[in-house]
Enzyme design. Structure first.
Site, mmCIF file in Angstrom:
data_model
loop_
_atom_site.group_PDB
_atom_site.id
_atom_site.type_symbol
_atom_site.label_atom_id
_atom_site.label_comp_id
_atom_site.label_asym_id
_atom_site.label_seq_id
_atom_site.Cartn_x
_atom_site.Cartn_y
_atom_site.Cartn_z
ATOM 1 N N HIS A 522 1.069 -1.277 -0.050
ATOM 2 C CA HIS A 522 0.105 -0.047 0.076
ATOM 3 C C HIS A 522 0.896 1.228 -0.065
ATOM 4 O O HIS A 522 0.476 2.117 0.669
ATOM 5 C CB HIS A 522 -0.793 0.054 1.019
ATOM 6 C CG HIS A 522 -2.002 -0.833 0.923
ATOM 7 N ND1 HIS A 522 -3.098 -0.927 0.408
ATOM 8 C CD2 HIS A 522 -2.446 -2.249 1.714
ATOM 9 C CE1 HIS A 522 -3.986 -1.876 0.346
ATOM 10 N NE2 HIS A 522 -3.475 -2.600 1.450
ATOM 11 N N ARG A 544 1.129 -2.943 -8.239
ATOM 12 C CA ARG A 544 1.380 -2.497 -6.674
ATOM 13 C C ARG A 544 2.692 -2.629 -6.225
ATOM 14 O O ARG A 544 3.355 -3.784 -6.367
ATOM 15 C CB ARG A 544 0.315 -3.180 -5.783
ATOM 16 C CG ARG A 544 -1.142 -2.890 -5.750
ATOM 17 C CD ARG A 544 -1.962 -3.708 -5.015
ATOM 18 N NE ARG A 544 -1.591 -3.096 -3.632
ATOM 19 C CZ ARG A 544 -1.591 -4.020 -2.745
ATOM 20 N NH1 ARG A 544 -1.637 -5.383 -2.917
ATOM 21 N NH2 ARG A 544 -1.140 -3.671 -1.548
ATOM 22 N N ASP A 579 -0.404 -4.467 6.228
ATOM 23 C CA ASP A 579 -1.559 -5.336 5.554
ATOM 24 C C ASP A 579 -1.500 -5.588 4.110
ATOM 25 O O ASP A 579 -0.764 -4.788 3.416
ATOM 26 C CB ASP A 579 -2.838 -4.975 5.965
ATOM 27 C CG ASP A 579 -3.196 -3.647 5.437
ATOM 28 O OD1 ASP A 579 -2.166 -2.841 5.393
ATOM 29 O OD2 ASP A 579 -4.113 -3.184 4.677
ATOM 30 N N GLU A 580 -1.823 -6.740 3.389
ATOM 31 C CA GLU A 580 -1.928 -6.997 2.126
ATOM 32 C C GLU A 580 -0.645 -6.750 1.431
ATOM 33 O O GLU A 580 -0.781 -6.105 0.448
ATOM 34 C CB GLU A 580 -3.411 -6.234 1.568
ATOM 35 C CG GLU A 580 -4.411 -6.663 2.267
ATOM 36 C CD GLU A 580 -5.797 -5.858 1.762
ATOM 37 O OE1 GLU A 580 -6.776 -6.335 1.659
ATOM 38 O OE2 GLU A 580 -5.429 -4.624 1.263
ATOM 39 N N VAL A 581 0.387 -7.454 1.819
ATOM 40 C CA VAL A 581 1.694 -7.208 1.073
ATOM 41 C C VAL A 581 1.865 -7.860 -0.046
ATOM 42 O O VAL A 581 1.571 -9.100 -0.095
ATOM 43 C CB VAL A 581 2.727 -7.410 2.152
ATOM 44 C CG1 VAL A 581 4.144 -7.456 1.469
ATOM 45 C CG2 VAL A 581 2.712 -6.815 3.444
#
Length: 794
Positions: A522, A544, A579-581
């Site tokens: 993120h 990302r 989070d959400e790596v």
């Protein structure tokens, strides 16, 4: 009111250290000898009273003779589980007063105790009680067992050491105890005591009153008793005693009500004594029942407090005594909230006093600060908010704002249900809202408006998610290129001064601001200006990105940026996401080669390395770290880290069982959790979701609290507030109120009223009922139920 905890207590009143009342006011501080200009005497007296109730520990009474042995006698209190009071008596008589004798506990006092036990129900007694000559507080001690009773004991100064011993010996609970050294006939002391408020019940007993002493006793009771008050007096039933009372009454303004009662009383190891009990009142008065059994109700308060029903007091305005800049600001804000309507005060309205008294004005706004408060409104309409810190006092002001009502027929404001006594504190110390300025920019005016609205529900944490893949809106003095290249555009950014301003704005309202800089994922907006610290596997604009742990330059840049921002944010916590790596970013030849040199076999070990490095950097900067629960699931952060649970609620138990502190914000599949961007999640589901479900009592303290999360994918300034409210109120109440307060049927009418209150204060709130962003079904009141989905009319 003073804190009421079980176990031995020490009296906390400067009365105990000074022989005369007038000296008290001179010793309480500058200007305490009399009210300052513009402050009513009654208001000043109430303020002095509250000062007595919350003294610093340094002012606790110490008794040099505490270990001295004194004779002990016992008697059983009827009912109440046959509680036994063990009281010390002075067999030598050296502590005896001029109108008493050397025995500390009189049989007459015991007989009066037994009578009052049947006279007033425990759950109903909520009054101001004065004990006069009952033998070093024998009656006062018993009445102190009635929770909610404010008891004043009057004794000769030389008897106070024994009084303290007796209070400590019996560990009274539910005690709000004041002590005044008072001798019969001391007119100046009586005037000072009366200035603090008259008493609903006065109790007195002795067996050796001489006629002149009895006259002084009646005169004292007359001066201190409220117009409808009651005076219970017990005397030994022996020849001449009743006649002495009748003779004294001829020159008094008191009269006997009803017939005298005869009772037998006996101390352990003593002879049985016959006692007469009289009830006296003012001549011509019809005494009311002492604080009749009020029907407690939650009314429309949010979060709820128990409030008695009772008479009201018309007020045209408040005169306030405040003591800190935060309170002075708060009172200016609340003036328009207290009195929102333009009207001509009724002739019967009076200026009501508002005292805000704080024990410690220096406590910083950090995790764990005391936020408790008490609120009292007496029959004269004088309000006293007492708190250990300014942050508790702010909550008291919010509660007070919900107590004041406006009558459109009379055009006047009033405080109803008086006299009022409220003791209130939050269940959890972390009660927050997450807002997301990385996916949609939230202008300062909207952030401040949200902070204002949070105070109405007694929330205390703004979790500010500031950076995201999509944008980087926050200023950096060491890397100005970050917002220059990472923000959406040139105007959707926060200056350094903007952030400092909003942090102070929030602090003055009791809101902690915890910034979140999400990493290692993120974080693509950082990549626009510093691609060199990103993993080579995800450098394209379409992917990302993730920070590269293999490069020292990564941690050097992050530490420098965080060190700069740490001067901007004053809270002791820093949220570093995790989070959400996109771990696939590390699946490139350079990172794989580095992993081999480090002995890492998979991406979870790389993630663990990054998390621990960042927690240590945060610690180096003097901050504790909060991480999303992936850091617990896929890594092993240091034990001092706080884990924020956003996956299934059942994960919270595993987090605390592992010894980590936690913040609860489960998304509940976006229908049964605390994610406000889940529009199908109803307020009812949010309200009944209990953070401590399946958490053992031994681990419950590790749950710091929780947050409602307003992620920004589909919310911007146009729908920000009415997506958050009123559902956030359900989360706020769950975090503030007792676990047992969980009925949605009981909460719904209060939430409807709270929604109306938000609208009246300029908050753009959605409808109660249905899901997020529900709309009104048609014309109607602010309390009407909404639809379950957004409606678009064409």
């Amino acid at each position: 009111m003073a804190a009421c905890e079980e176990g031995p207590v020490e009296l906390q009143s400067p009365f105990l250290e000074m022989p005369e009342l007038p000296e008290l006011f001179a010793a309480l501080g500058e200007g305490m000898g009399g009210p300052p200009p513009g402050i009513p005497a009654a208001l000043w007296g109430s303020m002095c009273k509250k000062r007595l109730q919350d003294m610093h520990e340094s002012n606790h009474l110490t008794v040099s003779e505490r270990e001295e042995h004194l004779t002990k006698r016992q008697f059983h209190v009827p009912g109440r589980g046959k509680r036994t009071l063990t009281l010390q008596e002075d067999p030598t008589g050296k502590f005896g007063g001029s109108c008493g004798s050397g025995t500390v506990l009189w049989p007459a006092a015991m007989a009066l105790v037994e009578h009052l036990d049947g006279e007033v129900e425990k759950s109903c007694l909520n009054c101001r009680v004065l004990e006069l000559g009952a033998g070093v507080g024998a009656v006062g001690l018993f009445l102190a067992l009635f929770k909610g009773c404010e008891v004043w004991l009057t004794e000769a100064p030389e008897q106070l050491p024994l009084l303290v011993r007796n209070v400590n010996e019996n560990s009274p609970d539910g005690l709000d105890l004041q002590v005044a050294p008072l001798k019969w006939g001391d007119k100046e002391a009586l005037e000072q005591l009366a200035a603090l408020g008259r008493f609903d019940m006065i109790v007195g007993s002795d067996v050796t009153y001489r006629p002149e002493c009895l006259s002084d006793l009646l005169s004292t009771a007359h001066q201190l008793m409220s117009p409808q008050g009651r005076f219970f007096l017990s005397l030994q039933d022996r020849p001449g005693e009743a006649e002495h009372l009748e003779a004294a009454l001829k020159t008094s303004s008191l009269q006997i009500r009803g017939e005298a009662l005869r009772r037998k009383a006996k101390l352990q190891g003593a002879e049985e004594v016959s006692v007469l009990i009289f009830e006296l009142c003012h001549v011509g008065a019809e005494p009311r029942v002492v604080r009749q059994c009020f029907a407690l109700s939650f009314r429309s308060w949010w979060p709820p407090v128990q409030l008695p029903s009772g008479p009201s007091r018309a007020c045209s305005g408040f005169q306030a005594v405040t003591s800190t800049p935060e309170l002075q600001d708060a009172f200016q804000r609340y003036k328009s909230i207290f009195f929102p309507h333009a009207s001509t005060p009724a002739k019967t309205a009076v200026d009501c006093g508002l005292v805000v008294d704080i024990l410690d004005t220096t406590s910083a706004l950090q995790l764990g600060v005391d936020e408790s408060y008490t609120l009292d409104v007496d029959l004269d309409g004088i309000t006293v908010i007492a708190a250990k810190t300014v942050w508790g006092a702010l909550h008291g002001l919010e509660t007070m704002s919900q107590l004041i009502e406006f009558n459109f027929k009379t055009g006047q404001y009033s405080v109803s249900g008086i006299p009022v006594h409220i003791e209130d504190k939050p269940r959890f110390q972390h009660r927050g809202l997450l807002i997301d300025s990385g996916r949609h920019f939230e202008p300062m005016v909207h952030v401040k408006a949200m902070i204002d609205s949070m105070t109405y529900a007694k929330l205390n944490v703004l979790h500010w998610h500031l950076t995201e893949d999509e944008s980087f809106p926050i200023a950096s003095r060491v890397f100005p290129e970050l917002p220059e290249k990472g923000a959406f555009n040139d105007f959707e950014q926060y200056t350094w001064e903007d952030i400092v301003d909003v942090v102070e704005y929030a602090r003055r309202r009791g809101i902690r601001v915890i910034p979140e800089f999400d990493m290692p994922g993120h974080s693509s907006s950082w990549r626009k200006s510093h691609p060199e610290v990103f993993a080579e596997g995800c450098l394209s604009e379409s992917s990302r990105g993730a920070f590269d742990p293999a490069k020292n330059a990564t941690f050097e840049l992050l530490e420098a940026a965080l060190q700069d921002w740490s001067k901007m944010f004053v809270d002791g916590f820093l949220h570093l996401g995790s989070d959400e790596v996109p771990a696939n970013c590390w699946n490139n030849s350079k990172d794989i080669a580095w992993m081999k040199t480090m002995g890492f076999s998979n991406s979870s070990e790389v993630f663990n390395y990054f998390v621990n490095k960042m927690v240590n950097i945060s610690k180096k900067l003097g901050r504790e770290t909060i991480l999303w629960d992936e850091a617990f699931l896929s890594a092993k952060p240091p034990q001092e880290a706080v884990i924020q649970n956003w996956h299934d609620a059942s994960l919270l138990q595993k987090i605390v069982d592992a010894g980590y502190r936690a913040v609860f914000s489960s998304n509940g599949g976006y229908t049964n959790g605390w994610y406000l961007d889940g529009l199908k999640a109803t307020w009812q589901n949010m309200y009944v979701l209990e953070p401590l479900n399946n958490i053992s009592a031994e681990k419950a303290h590790l749950v710091l609290g929780g947050e409602g999360c307003m992620w920004g994918e589909h919310v911007d300034p146009s729908d920000f507030e009415f997506t958050v409210w009123p559902r956030l109120a359900a989360i706020a109440e769950r975090l503030w109120s007792d676990r047992e307060v969980n009925s949605t049927a009981e909460a719904q009418p209060r939430l409807e009223t709270f929604r109306c209150r938000l609208l009246s204060r300029g908050v753009h709130t959605g409808i109660v009922g249905g899901s997020g962003r529900g709309t009104p079904p048609g014309p109607g009141s602010c309390t009407q139920q909404g639809t379950s989905e957004e409606q678009i009319f064409v």
